[in-house]
Design a protein around this motif. Structure first.
Motif, PDB file in Angstrom:
ATOM      1  N   ASN A  98       0.682  -1.280  -0.067  1.00 47.55           N
ATOM      2  CA  ASN A  98      -0.238   0.225  -0.031  1.00 47.55           C
ATOM      3  C   ASN A  98       0.782   1.306   0.172  1.00 47.55           C
ATOM      4  OD1 ASN A  98      -2.794  -0.704  -0.002  1.00 47.55           O
ATOM      5  ND2 ASN A  98      -2.124  -1.971   1.284  1.00 47.55           N
ATOM      6  N   THR A  99       2.059   1.118  -0.516  1.00 45.63           N
ATOM      7  CA  THR A  99       3.019   2.297  -0.490  1.00 45.63           C
ATOM      8  C   THR A  99       2.488   2.764  -1.913  1.00 45.63           C
ATOM      9  OG1 THR A  99       4.755   0.966  -1.457  1.00 45.63           O
ATOM     10  CG2 THR A  99       4.733   1.536   0.922  1.00 45.63           C
ATOM     11  N   TYR A 106       1.726  -1.657  -9.678  1.00 52.38           N
ATOM     12  CA  TYR A 106       0.733  -2.556  -9.989  1.00 52.38           C
ATOM     13  C   TYR A 106      -0.032  -1.793 -11.309  1.00 52.38           C
ATOM     14  CZ  TYR A 106       0.110  -5.823  -6.258  1.00 52.38           C
ATOM     15  OH  TYR A 106       0.341  -6.925  -5.390  1.00 52.38           O
ATOM     16  N   ARG A 107      -0.091  -0.522 -10.948  1.00 51.02           N
ATOM     17  CA  ARG A 107      -1.100   0.094 -12.322  1.00 51.02           C
ATOM     18  C   ARG A 107       0.013   0.295 -13.647  1.00 51.02           C
ATOM     19  NH1 ARG A 107      -2.224   5.609  -8.879  1.00 51.02           N
ATOM     20  NH2 ARG A 107      -3.842   4.964  -7.508  1.00 51.02           N
ATOM     21  N   GLU A 108       1.436   0.422 -13.585  1.00 51.65           N
ATOM     22  CA  GLU A 108       1.954   0.312 -14.571  1.00 51.65           C
ATOM     23  C   GLU A 108       2.343  -0.954 -15.359  1.00 51.65           C
ATOM     24  OE1 GLU A 108       5.710   1.962 -13.264  1.00 51.65           O
ATOM     25  OE2 GLU A 108       4.653   4.097 -12.629  1.00 51.65           O
ATOM     26  N   GLU A 109       2.392  -2.231 -14.634  1.00 49.44           N
ATOM     27  CA  GLU A 109       2.905  -3.128 -14.976  1.00 49.44           C
ATOM     28  C   GLU A 109       1.754  -4.457 -15.021  1.00 49.44           C
ATOM     29  OE1 GLU A 109       5.548  -3.104 -16.695  1.00 49.44           O
ATOM     30  OE2 GLU A 109       6.611  -1.599 -16.164  1.00 49.44           O
ATOM     31  N   TYR A 115      -6.294   0.296  -9.652  1.00 45.42           N
ATOM     32  CA  TYR A 115      -5.809  -0.020  -8.504  1.00 45.42           C
ATOM     33  C   TYR A 115      -5.203   1.178  -7.596  1.00 45.42           C
ATOM     34  CZ  TYR A 115      -3.554  -2.492  -4.302  1.00 45.42           C
ATOM     35  OH  TYR A 115      -3.208  -2.851  -3.043  1.00 45.42           O
ATOM     36  N   TYR A 116      -5.932   1.355  -6.699  1.00 42.23           N
ATOM     37  CA  TYR A 116      -5.543   2.807  -5.666  1.00 42.23           C
ATOM     38  C   TYR A 116      -5.312   2.048  -4.275  1.00 42.23           C
ATOM     39  CZ  TYR A 116     -10.510   2.777  -4.608  1.00 42.23           C
ATOM     40  OH  TYR A 116     -11.742   2.580  -4.481  1.00 42.23           O
ATOM     41  N   ILE A 166       1.191 -15.343 -10.838  1.00 43.54           N
ATOM     42  CA  ILE A 166       0.811 -14.233 -12.112  1.00 43.54           C
ATOM     43  C   ILE A 166       1.181 -13.078 -11.505  1.00 43.54           C
ATOM     44  CG2 ILE A 166      -0.835 -13.321 -13.836  1.00 43.54           C
ATOM     45  CD1 ILE A 166      -2.066 -16.130 -14.028  1.00 43.54           C
ATOM     46  N   ASN A 167       0.619 -12.745 -10.424  1.00 45.32           N
ATOM     47  CA  ASN A 167       0.905 -11.416  -9.892  1.00 45.32           C
ATOM     48  C   ASN A 167       2.428 -11.005  -9.474  1.00 45.32           C
ATOM     49  OD1 ASN A 167       0.557  -9.137  -7.850  1.00 45.32           O
ATOM     50  ND2 ASN A 167      -1.592  -9.480  -8.218  1.00 45.32           N
ATOM     51  N   ILE A 168       3.051 -12.047  -9.032  1.00 47.00           N
ATOM     52  CA  ILE A 168       4.467 -12.012  -8.622  1.00 47.00           C
ATOM     53  C   ILE A 168       5.142 -11.631  -9.928  1.00 47.00           C
ATOM     54  CG2 ILE A 168       6.512 -13.202  -7.962  1.00 47.00           C
ATOM     55  CD1 ILE A 168       4.650 -14.429  -5.818  1.00 47.00           C
TER      56      ILE A 168
END
Length: 185
Positions: A98-99, A106-109, A115-116, A166-168
């Motif tokens: 949450n930094t 997350y938003r870029e890649e 996502y905020y 997938i997230n990682i």
């Protein structure tokens, strides 16, 4: 699984996590003005804002993995102490996740363009989900734990085109073909 002492330390870690998340500007609850148990739309404004969402299942995997890793590297450490370590690591992840740096990543890649960050409620729920995974791993045979991880990952891949693995991958080494698959292109 908890002793009185480890339970109190766990509460202290969670209070410290809440305080840190609040100081980072995280909202306590969904800005929508309601609290819901489930939010299933990963692209909607309530994703990561309500108590449980599809990504909550990745936190169960965290607990399964933390149990296994701590069982292997610190078998002499008591189960309550290992759980306390897992809660500390998960809480640390919730703060890092949450930094602004991680939210922007997350938003870029990834496909999480909107996502905020998590609400504090969702972050605490994620920690509880990790505890559930840890507890399950303590009760299950090792191969059942592995099967559960694979099952959760398959279900998430089929339903939301995402999951912990997938997230990682997308956070560390983004692949355009994976992003296209996630977008349905």
């Amino acid at each position: 699984m908890f002793t009185k002492k480890s339970f109190l330390f766990s509460l202290l870690i969670i209070i410290l996590t809440i305080t840190t998340l609040y100081s980072l500007g995280r909202e306590p609850f969904c800005k929508c003005g309601k609290v819901a148990i489930w939010s299933g739309d990963i692209n909607g404004p309530e994703n990561s804002q309500q108590i449980v969402d599809p990504y909550s299942f990745t936190h169960i995997i965290h607990g399964l993995a933390f149990y296994g890793a701590l069982h292997l590297v610190a078998p002499q450490v008591t189960l309550p102490a290992r759980l306390l370590i897992a809660i500390g690591v998960e809480s640390g992840w919730e703060v890092l996740e949450n930094t602004n740096f991680t939210i922007d990543r997350y938003r870029e890649e990834t496909v999480s363009y909107g996502y905020y960050g998590d609400s504090i409620l969702n972050s605490i729920s994620d920690i509880i989900m990790m505890v559930i995974g840890f507890w399950l791993a303590a009760k299950l045979k090792p191969w059942h734990t592995v099967a559960l991880i694979v099952l959760i990952e398959i279900i998430l891949a089929l339903t939301i085109r995402d999951g912990l693995l997938i997230n990682i991958i997308m956070l560390i080494w983004p692949l355009e073909w994976v992003k296209n698959w996630q977008l349905g292109i």
